[in-house]
Design a protein around this motif. Structure first.
Motif, PDB file in Angstrom:
ATOM      1  N   ILE A 537       8.775   5.424 -76.192  1.00  0.00           N
ATOM      2  CA  ILE A 537       7.610   5.857 -75.409  1.00  0.00           C
ATOM      3  C   ILE A 537       6.325   5.886 -76.240  1.00  0.00           C
ATOM      4  CG2 ILE A 537       9.080   7.224 -73.883  1.00  0.00           C
ATOM      5  CD1 ILE A 537       8.118   9.721 -75.390  1.00  0.00           C
ATOM      6  N   ASN A 538       6.412   5.685 -77.554  1.00  0.00           N
ATOM      7  CA  ASN A 538       5.217   5.667 -78.413  1.00  0.00           C
ATOM      8  C   ASN A 538       5.431   4.593 -79.460  1.00  0.00           C
ATOM      9  OD1 ASN A 538       3.254   6.224 -80.509  1.00  0.00           O
ATOM     10  ND2 ASN A 538       2.983   8.265 -79.610  1.00  0.00           N
ATOM     11  N   LEU A 539       4.636   3.536 -79.358  1.00  0.00           N
ATOM     12  CA  LEU A 539       4.828   2.407 -80.273  1.00  0.00           C
ATOM     13  C   LEU A 539       4.324   2.699 -81.678  1.00  0.00           C
ATOM     14  CD1 LEU A 539       3.864  -0.574 -77.932  1.00  0.00           C
ATOM     15  CD2 LEU A 539       6.097   0.483 -78.333  1.00  0.00           C
ATOM     16  N   ALA A 551      18.001   7.070 -63.254  1.00  0.00           N
ATOM     17  CA  ALA A 551      16.908   7.924 -62.767  1.00  0.00           C
ATOM     18  C   ALA A 551      16.206   8.633 -63.934  1.00  0.00           C
ATOM     19  CB  ALA A 551      17.461   8.940 -61.768  1.00  0.00           C
ATOM     20  N   GLU A 552      17.000   9.168 -64.831  1.00  0.00           N
ATOM     21  CA  GLU A 552      16.416   9.832 -66.009  1.00  0.00           C
ATOM     22  C   GLU A 552      15.658   8.829 -66.852  1.00  0.00           C
ATOM     23  OE1 GLU A 552      17.895  12.729 -69.716  1.00  0.00           O
ATOM     24  OE2 GLU A 552      19.357  11.647 -68.474  1.00  0.00           O
ATOM     25  N   HIS A 553      16.211   7.685 -66.983  1.00  0.00           N
ATOM     26  CA  HIS A 553      15.576   6.637 -67.782  1.00  0.00           C
ATOM     27  C   HIS A 553      14.218   6.233 -67.194  1.00  0.00           C
ATOM     28  CE1 HIS A 553      14.995   3.002 -70.106  1.00  0.00           C
ATOM     29  NE2 HIS A 553      14.967   2.260 -68.960  1.00  0.00           N
ATOM     30  N   ASN A 554      14.138   6.125 -65.846  1.00  0.00           N
ATOM     31  CA  ASN A 554      12.882   5.731 -65.212  1.00  0.00           C
ATOM     32  C   ASN A 554      11.772   6.751 -65.457  1.00  0.00           C
ATOM     33  OD1 ASN A 554      13.946   3.347 -64.197  1.00  0.00           O
ATOM     34  ND2 ASN A 554      14.590   4.295 -62.229  1.00  0.00           N
ATOM     35  N   GLY A 555      12.147   8.027 -65.572  1.00  0.00           N
ATOM     36  CA  GLY A 555      11.138   9.046 -65.910  1.00  0.00           C
ATOM     37  C   GLY A 555      10.539   8.810 -67.291  1.00  0.00           C
ATOM     38  N   VAL A 557      10.390   5.918 -68.698  1.00  0.00           N
ATOM     39  CA  VAL A 557       9.608   4.685 -68.610  1.00  0.00           C
ATOM     40  C   VAL A 557       8.190   4.989 -68.159  1.00  0.00           C
ATOM     41  CG1 VAL A 557       9.391   2.490 -67.367  1.00  0.00           C
ATOM     42  CG2 VAL A 557      11.620   3.201 -68.235  1.00  0.00           C
ATOM     43  N   GLU A 558       8.039   5.957 -67.240  1.00  0.00           N
ATOM     44  CA  GLU A 558       6.705   6.354 -66.803  1.00  0.00           C
ATOM     45  C   GLU A 558       5.879   6.906 -67.970  1.00  0.00           C
ATOM     46  OE1 GLU A 558       5.241   5.787 -64.005  1.00  0.00           O
ATOM     47  OE2 GLU A 558       7.048   4.772 -63.246  1.00  0.00           O
ATOM     48  N   GLN A 559       6.540   7.633 -68.866  1.00  0.00           N
ATOM     49  CA  GLN A 559       5.831   8.137 -70.052  1.00  0.00           C
ATOM     50  C   GLN A 559       5.362   6.973 -70.936  1.00  0.00           C
ATOM     51  OE1 GLN A 559       7.914  11.165 -72.263  1.00  0.00           O
ATOM     52  NE2 GLN A 559       8.642  12.217 -70.394  1.00  0.00           N
ATOM     53  N   CYS A 564       0.779   3.371 -72.672  1.00  0.00           N
ATOM     54  CA  CYS A 564       0.152   2.044 -72.697  1.00  0.00           C
ATOM     55  C   CYS A 564      -1.224   2.079 -72.051  1.00  0.00           C
ATOM     56  CB  CYS A 564       1.038   1.035 -71.963  1.00  0.00           C
ATOM     57  SG  CYS A 564       2.577   0.677 -72.837  1.00  0.00           S
ATOM     58  N   GLU A 565      -1.373   2.842 -70.958  1.00  0.00           N
ATOM     59  CA  GLU A 565      -2.680   2.962 -70.328  1.00  0.00           C
ATOM     60  C   GLU A 565      -3.674   3.678 -71.237  1.00  0.00           C
ATOM     61  OE1 GLU A 565      -2.159   4.868 -66.617  1.00  0.00           O
ATOM     62  OE2 GLU A 565      -1.003   3.199 -65.707  1.00  0.00           O
TER      63      GLU A 565
END
Length: 572
Positions: A537-539, A551-555, A557-559, A564-565
């Motif tokens: 979640i942080n490059l 489902a947990e993984h998709n949360g 992914v939103e982070q 990135c934004e």
């Protein structure tokens, strides 16, 4: 005796003296005669030193006061001649002159009383104020007698009659006025009188030094300047001494007690690495910490003076080397030129071959031809090239080294690490390196073992959540020949890409880069866990989140998308 031949002594207080008259009596008699004649003689005439000297001397020689008045005498109009009916004093025969009395005669006049009073005040340190003629109001005396010493010398030589008047001179100052007080000197016939005169002179000297006696005598300006200079030099010397001593105590606290250099040549063996982009200051600090050099600053000065350039790599030093010897090791002075290159973890095969070619001067085509024949280096038949087996690191090869020699050494380093982890079979080695290359591309070092455990969980036949799909973006982009963190759905569905782990079950066609030692160790011995998903979640920090369900993984992914934004251009 006939009355004719006798003097009429009636009314003469001195007629029955029966002895020679003293000088005091002679002066008193002269005053009495003058008073009877009605001719007033000024008091100054009797108090004048010169008149006194002349009158007394004449009385001693002739017994007549008229002898004191001559054409050269200061007593002219102011001095009257005694009446004719007053008998003159008769001179005594020389043989009838009596001896001097045991106690020297003294003449008491107002000036002498003033002297005595002034002397008494001077001896006791009391200031004298007021009019000089009045002891109660006499001003403070600052003067000093001036010519006593010569007259004392003459008296000692037997010439008391040569003592002149006005021998004692005092200057009296009060309120800006100046008074001269003259004390008449008197001829003395005896040595005892001389002693009395000396005592009187001492009194005047005490009076003259009354002001000085009340204060401490100040040294001259020259002496004061010399004293100030000596004090200044002593202060400066103390300051310098204190500074030097203080510096010696502070040196250990400030770290300034380090020697400038070791005598050398040194002992033992120490390895120090110079990473790409590292500057001389950092390298010098490393060498000092490893006790290779004594002082990083002096080593820096020696390195700068050499004009050499640092090259990344691992160097072997001795401890306690001379600065010049350590510089020679860093710059490979005294040694033959070498082929040098550095390979970073995660490089793909074409990037690694390019770096080797540039560092060694060998042909890129020659290196690629050897890489495309991996079996000659002991790799499994599944391998298509040396991808994943060119161990990252810094290398120096002697000039003239061949391409095969260089590639053989790099492959062997990876194989040795796999063997160290217990992976000896070539086919197994190939699979471990493939997993290690995905771990190297997907996770941070702190999570390498967990990422490796999740990959192996996905590959299990019993896993119905992912159905044997690794679903790694890094594998897809490798097969596409590009580097990015984003792939679209079409690229994920493309089964023509042998490295597409979204569409093809199991491991990709081969490694996707050169894993480092840590990644190889993680792939060889992963953590046992229940994770099936992971996402970084942080490059920048390589923070990776793990989950067991989609489902947990998709949360998570939103982070990642939010990061990135917030960091435009980083997730492309």
């Amino acid at each position: 005796m006939s009355p004719v031949n006798s003097d009429d002594s009636s009314g003469d207080a001195f007629a029955d003296a029966g002895r020679p008259l003293t000088r005091k009596e002679i002066r008193a008699r002269e005053k009495a005669i003058t008073a009877e004649s009605g001719d007033a003689v000024p008091e100054q005439a009797y108090e004048s030193g010169e008149e006194m000297h002349a009158g007394v001397g004449a009385a001693q020689r002739t017994g007549s006061s008229a002898a004191a008045s001559g054409p050269d005498s200061p007593r002219t109009a102011a001095t009257a001649t005694p009446p004719a009916d007053v008998p003159a004093a008769q001179p005594l025969p020389a043989d009838e002159v009596p001896d001097a009395p045991p106690v020297p005669p003294t003449i008491h006049d107002p000036a002498e009383h003033a002297d005595a009073a002034v002397n008494e005040h001077a001896v006791h340190g009391d200031p004298v104020h007021g009019d000089p003629a009045d002891l109660d109001t006499a001003p403070e005396v600052h003067g000093a007698q001036s010519e006593d010493a010569p007259h004392f010398a003459e008296f000692a030589n037997g010439h008391p009659e040569d003592i002149h008047h006005d021998d004692v001179h005092q200057d009296i100052h009060q309120d800006g006025h100046h008074y001269d007080v003259h004390h008449g000197a008197v001829s003395h016939e005896t040595y005892e009188d001389h002693e009395h005169y000396e005592q009187q002179a001492v009194g005047h000297q005490l009076l003259a030094g009354a002001e000085t006696a009340a204060t401490v005598a100040r040294p001259s300006k020259k002496v004061r300047r010399r004293r100030r200079l000596v004090a200044l030099l002593l202060t400066l010397a103390l300051f310098v001494t204190a500074t030097v001593v203080g510096a010696q105590f502070l040196k250990p606290l400030l770290g300034n007690d380090k020697p400038a250099d070791y005598p050398g040549p040194g002992t033992g063996q120490v390895k120090v690495s110079v990473v790409p982009g590292e500057g001389p200051v950092s390298v010098a600090a490393k060498l000092e910490d490893a006790k290779v050099v004594a002082n990083s600053e002096t080593f820096m000065a020696a390195l700068t003076a050499s004009g050499g350039t640092l090259n990344p790599g691992e160097y072997e030093f001795k401890q306690e080397m001379k600065n010049s010897d350590a510089v020679s090791v860093l710059l490979n002075e005294g040694q033959a030129k070498v082929m040098y290159f550095a390979l970073s973890a995660g490089l793909r095969i074409d990037e690694s071959l390019q770096a080797i070619s540039e560092g060694s001067g060998l042909s890129l085509a020659q290196l690629k031809a050897l890489s495309d024949s991996p079996q000659q280096f002991g790799l499994t038949s599944k391998a298509k090239n040396l991808e994943g087996f060119l161990s990252p690191g810094e290398y120096r090869f002697p000039l003239g080294s061949t391409a095969k020699e260089i590639l053989t050494k790099l492959v062997k380093a990876t194989q040795d690490e796999l063997k160290a982890q217990g992976v000896t079979d070539a086919a197994k080695q190939y699979d471990v390196v493939t997993v290690a290359s995905i771990v190297q591309a997907e996770g941070g070092q702190a999570e390498y073992k967990d990422v490796a455990g999740a990959i192996y969980n996905r590959l299990k036949p019993t896993n119905t959540e992912t159905n044997g799909l690794i679903q790694s973006d890094a594998t897809v982009t490798y097969g596409l020949g590009k580097k990015t963190f984003h792939i679209d759905e079409a690229e994920k569905a493309d089964k023509s890409n042998p490295y597409n782990t979204y569409a093809i079950q199991g491991l990709p066609a081969g490694p996707i880069g050169s894993p480092g030692k840590t990644a190889i160790d993680a792939a060889a011995k992963p953590n046992k866990n229940d994770y099936l998903y992971w996402v970084t979640i942080n490059l920048d920090t390589k923070e990776t989140k793990f989950s067991k369900t989609l489902a947990e993984h998709n949360g998570y992914v939103e982070q990642y998308n939010a990061w990135c934004e917030a960091n435009p251009g980083r997730c492309v």
